[in-house]
Motif scaffolding. Structure first.
Motif, PDB file in Angstrom:
ATOM      1  N   TYR A 175      65.748  11.182  30.483  1.00  0.00           N
ATOM      2  CA  TYR A 175      64.446  11.408  29.846  1.00  0.00           C
ATOM      3  C   TYR A 175      63.960  12.834  30.062  1.00  0.00           C
TER       4      TYR A 175
ATOM      5  N   TYR B 132      62.117  13.256  22.082  1.00  0.00           N
ATOM      6  CA  TYR B 132      61.891  11.809  22.206  1.00  0.00           C
ATOM      7  C   TYR B 132      61.164  11.224  20.996  1.00  0.00           C
TER       8      TYR B 132
ATOM      9  N   ARG C 181      54.047  -1.623  19.019  1.00  0.00           N
ATOM     10  CA  ARG C 181      52.867  -0.932  19.556  1.00  0.00           C
ATOM     11  C   ARG C 181      51.596  -1.400  18.827  1.00  0.00           C
TER      12      ARG C 181
ATOM     13  N   GLY D 168      54.837   4.167  32.773  1.00  0.00           N
ATOM     14  CA  GLY D 168      55.998   4.695  32.048  1.00  0.00           C
ATOM     15  C   GLY D 168      55.541   5.217  30.691  1.00  0.00           C
ATOM     16  N   CYS D 169      54.494   6.023  30.723  1.00  0.00           N
ATOM     17  CA  CYS D 169      53.792   6.433  29.484  1.00  0.00           C
ATOM     18  C   CYS D 169      54.626   7.351  28.610  1.00  0.00           C
ATOM     19  N   GLY D 170      55.671   7.975  29.173  1.00  0.00           N
ATOM     20  CA  GLY D 170      56.518   8.857  28.376  1.00  0.00           C
ATOM     21  C   GLY D 170      55.727  10.016  27.791  1.00  0.00           C
TER      22      GLY D 170
ATOM     23  N   ASP E 238      54.344   8.377  34.872  1.00  0.00           N
ATOM     24  CA  ASP E 238      55.749   8.456  34.493  1.00  0.00           C
ATOM     25  C   ASP E 238      56.459   9.266  35.571  1.00  0.00           C
ATOM     26  N   ARG E 239      57.756   8.956  35.761  1.00  0.00           N
ATOM     27  CA  ARG E 239      58.450   9.722  36.808  1.00  0.00           C
ATOM     28  C   ARG E 239      59.094  10.990  36.265  1.00  0.00           C
ATOM     29  N   SER E 240      59.143  11.131  34.933  1.00  0.00           N
ATOM     30  CA  SER E 240      59.786  12.308  34.352  1.00  0.00           C
ATOM     31  C   SER E 240      58.769  13.416  34.088  1.00  0.00           C
TER      32      SER E 240
ATOM     33  N   MET F 166      58.736  14.467  30.302  1.00  0.00           N
ATOM     34  CA  MET F 166      58.040  13.510  29.428  1.00  0.00           C
ATOM     35  C   MET F 166      56.526  13.693  29.616  1.00  0.00           C
TER      36      MET F 166
ATOM     37  N   ALA G  54      55.085   9.858  39.068  1.00  0.00           N
ATOM     38  CA  ALA G  54      55.441   8.946  40.167  1.00  0.00           C
ATOM     39  C   ALA G  54      56.441   7.917  39.671  1.00  0.00           C
ATOM     40  N   ASP G  55      57.214   7.379  40.622  1.00  0.00           N
ATOM     41  CA  ASP G  55      58.126   6.276  40.326  1.00  0.00           C
ATOM     42  C   ASP G  55      57.316   4.980  40.325  1.00  0.00           C
ATOM     43  N   ALA G  56      57.226   4.341  39.170  1.00  0.00           N
ATOM     44  CA  ALA G  56      56.362   3.163  39.041  1.00  0.00           C
ATOM     45  C   ALA G  56      56.865   1.978  39.859  1.00  0.00           C
TER      46      ALA G  56
ATOM     47  N   THR H 112      54.918  -0.117  27.810  1.00  0.00           N
ATOM     48  CA  THR H 112      55.592  -0.281  26.526  1.00  0.00           C
ATOM     49  C   THR H 112      56.985   0.333  26.588  1.00  0.00           C
ATOM     50  N   TYR H 113      57.979  -0.478  26.361  1.00  0.00           N
ATOM     51  CA  TYR H 113      59.381  -0.045  26.336  1.00  0.00           C
ATOM     52  C   TYR H 113      59.746   0.687  27.633  1.00  0.00           C
TER      53      TYR H 113
HETATM   54  C1  LIG Z   1      61.701   4.469  26.491  1.00  0.00           C
HETATM   55  S1  LIG Z   1      60.518   5.491  27.263  1.00  0.00           S
HETATM   56  C2  LIG Z   1      58.998   4.706  26.735  1.00  0.00           C
HETATM   57  C3  LIG Z   1      57.860   5.658  26.798  1.00  0.00           C
HETATM   58  C4  LIG Z   1      56.520   5.115  26.274  1.00  0.00           C
HETATM   59  N1  LIG Z   1      56.023   4.024  27.084  1.00  0.00           N
HETATM   60  C5  LIG Z   1      56.622   4.673  24.843  1.00  0.00           C
HETATM   61  O1  LIG Z   1      56.205   3.558  24.517  1.00  0.00           O
HETATM   62  O2  LIG Z   1      57.068   5.481  24.015  1.00  0.00           O
HETATM   63  C6  LIG Z   1      60.622   4.977  28.930  1.00  0.00           C
HETATM   64  C7  LIG Z   1      59.795   5.840  29.904  1.00  0.00           C
HETATM   65  O3  LIG Z   1      59.807   5.205  31.174  1.00  0.00           O
HETATM   66  C8  LIG Z   1      59.907   6.217  32.162  1.00  0.00           C
HETATM   67  N2  LIG Z   1      60.438   5.612  33.386  1.00  0.00           N
HETATM   68  C9  LIG Z   1      61.659   5.043  33.570  1.00  0.00           C
HETATM   69  N3  LIG Z   1      61.775   4.589  34.825  1.00  0.00           N
HETATM   70  C10 LIG Z   1      60.579   4.868  35.436  1.00  0.00           C
HETATM   71  C11 LIG Z   1      60.069   4.636  36.745  1.00  0.00           C
HETATM   72  N4  LIG Z   1      60.798   4.013  37.677  1.00  0.00           N
HETATM   73  N5  LIG Z   1      58.818   5.056  37.019  1.00  0.00           N
HETATM   74  C12 LIG Z   1      58.062   5.683  36.080  1.00  0.00           C
HETATM   75  N6  LIG Z   1      58.489   5.928  34.850  1.00  0.00           N
HETATM   76  C13 LIG Z   1      59.734   5.525  34.516  1.00  0.00           C
HETATM   77  C14 LIG Z   1      60.843   7.250  31.545  1.00  0.00           C
HETATM   78  O4  LIG Z   1      60.717   8.506  32.172  1.00  0.00           O
HETATM   79  C15 LIG Z   1      60.359   7.251  30.095  1.00  0.00           C
HETATM   80  O5  LIG Z   1      59.338   8.186  29.911  1.00  0.00           O
END
Ligand SMILES: C[S@@+](CC[C@H](N)C(=O)[O-])C[C@H]1O[C@@H](n2cnc3c(N)ncnc32)[C@H](O)[C@@H]1O
Length: 215
Positions: A4, A11, A25, A44-46, A68-70, A73, A94-96, A123-124
Motif C-alpha cells: 500500500y 490506489y 460504500r 484502515g481509512c486508506g 491507517d498504518r501506511s 496512504m 498506527a497498526d489497527a 471498509t475493505y
Molecule cells: C484496500 S485498502 C481500503 C482503504 C479504504 N478503507 C477504502 O475503503 O478505500 C486497505 C487499507 O488498510 C490498511 N491496512 C492494512 N492493514 C492495516 C493495519 N494492520 N492497520 C491499519 N491499517 C491497515 C492499508 O494500509 C490500506 O490503506
C-alpha cells in the motif's frame, strides 16, 4: 504494508471504485445513520475514499478520524482533506491490530477530538489484517456505548454471479485481502439491531449494528 505504500498514488485509480466497490460504500452510507456533530472513526481509512460521505454526514461540527498504518496512504488522505477544506479530519498512523485505546484517545484529544467516537467503520480493510479480531476490538473500545459500528468487506459472489468468483478472488489476492475472512461475523455476534446489505452478486457485504448500552 509495503504494497500500500507503493500503490498509494494510484490506489484511487486501481481500486475499481466506480464499476464495483463504490456500491458497497453507498450501502454502508445508507445504513450507518451518522448525525451532524458525530465523531466517526474510519479504521484502515486508506486514501480517504469514505471521507466525502463521512464529512457530509457529520458536517463541520463533527470529526472524522482516519487510522491507517501506511504513511503514503495517509498522505493521500491528507491531500484529499486539504483539497476539500475538511479541517475536522484527524489522521493517525498506527497498526489497527495493536491499538492502545488510551494512546489513540490521547492523540485524538490533542488534535481537537473526543476520547470516544459515536460511530466506527472499516471498509475493505479488516480482511487485509490477519489479526482483524483485534482491530474489531479496538473499534469497540474506542466508541461510546450505543455507538453504531459498520463493516464493509468482501466474500465470493454467489448465485448467478458465482461465475465472477475467479475475478473476485484475483482482485482480493492482488489487494492482499483474505476473501474467506468474513469479518462482519464479529459484528453480527456482538452488536444489536444489525442491518445488512449486499451488492455485486453478494461479493460486497455490509453490516451495521449498535453496541448494546452497557458495554
Ligand atoms: C484496500 S485498502 C481500503 C482503504 C479504504 N478503507 C477504502 O475503503 O478505500 C486497505 C487499507 O488498510 C490498511 N491496512 C492494512 N492493514 C492495516 C493495519 N494492520 N492497520 C491499519 N491499517 C491497515 C492499508 O494500509 C490500506 O490503506
Amino acid at each position: 504494508m509495503a504494497k500500500y505504500n507503493r500503490i498509494a498514488p494510484l490506489y484511487d485509480l486501481l481500486s475499481a471504485e466506480h464499476p464495483v466497490y463504490g456500491a458497497g460504500r453507498r450501502g454502508l452510507a445508507r445504513l450507518l445513520d451518522l448525525q451532524s456533530g458525530d465523531q466517526v472513526l474510519d479504521i484502515g481509512c486508506g486514501t480517504g475514499l469514505n471521507f466525502p460521505w463521512l464529512s457530509e454526514r457529520v458536517t463541520s461540527t463533527g470529526t472524522v478520524i482516519g487510522i491507517d498504518r501506511s504513511a503514503t496512504m495517509l498522505a493521500q488522505a491528507r491531500r484529499r482533506a486539504q483539497r476539500n477544506g475538511w479541517t475536522n479530519v484527524i489522521l493517525i498512523q498506527a497498526d489497527a491490530t495493536g491499538l492502545e485505546p488510551a494512546d489513540i484517545s490521547a492523540r485524538t484529544i490533542s488534535a481537537g477530538g473526543r476520547a470516544l467516537s459515536d460511530a466506527a467503520l472499516a471498509t475493505y480493510s479488516l480482511s487485509l489484517m490477519g489479526a482483524w479480531p483485534c482491530a474489531w476490538q479496538s473499534m469497540w473500545n474506542l466508541t461510546t456505548p450505543r455507538a453504531r459500528l459498520g463493516i464493509l468487506d468482501m466474500q465470493k459472489p454467489h448465485g448467478a454471479a458465482a461465475v465472477f468468483s475467479p475475478l473476485a478472488q484475483l482482485a482480493c489476492r492482488l489487494g492482499g485481502s483474505d476473501i474467506n475472512a468474513h469479518p462482519w461475523t464479529a459484528l453480527e455476534r456482538d452488536c444489536a439491531e444489525v442491518n445488512s446489505a449486499s451488492a455485486r452478486g453478494g461479493h460486497l457485504q455490509v453490516r451495521v449494528g449498535s453496541k448494546p448500552p452497557a458495554t
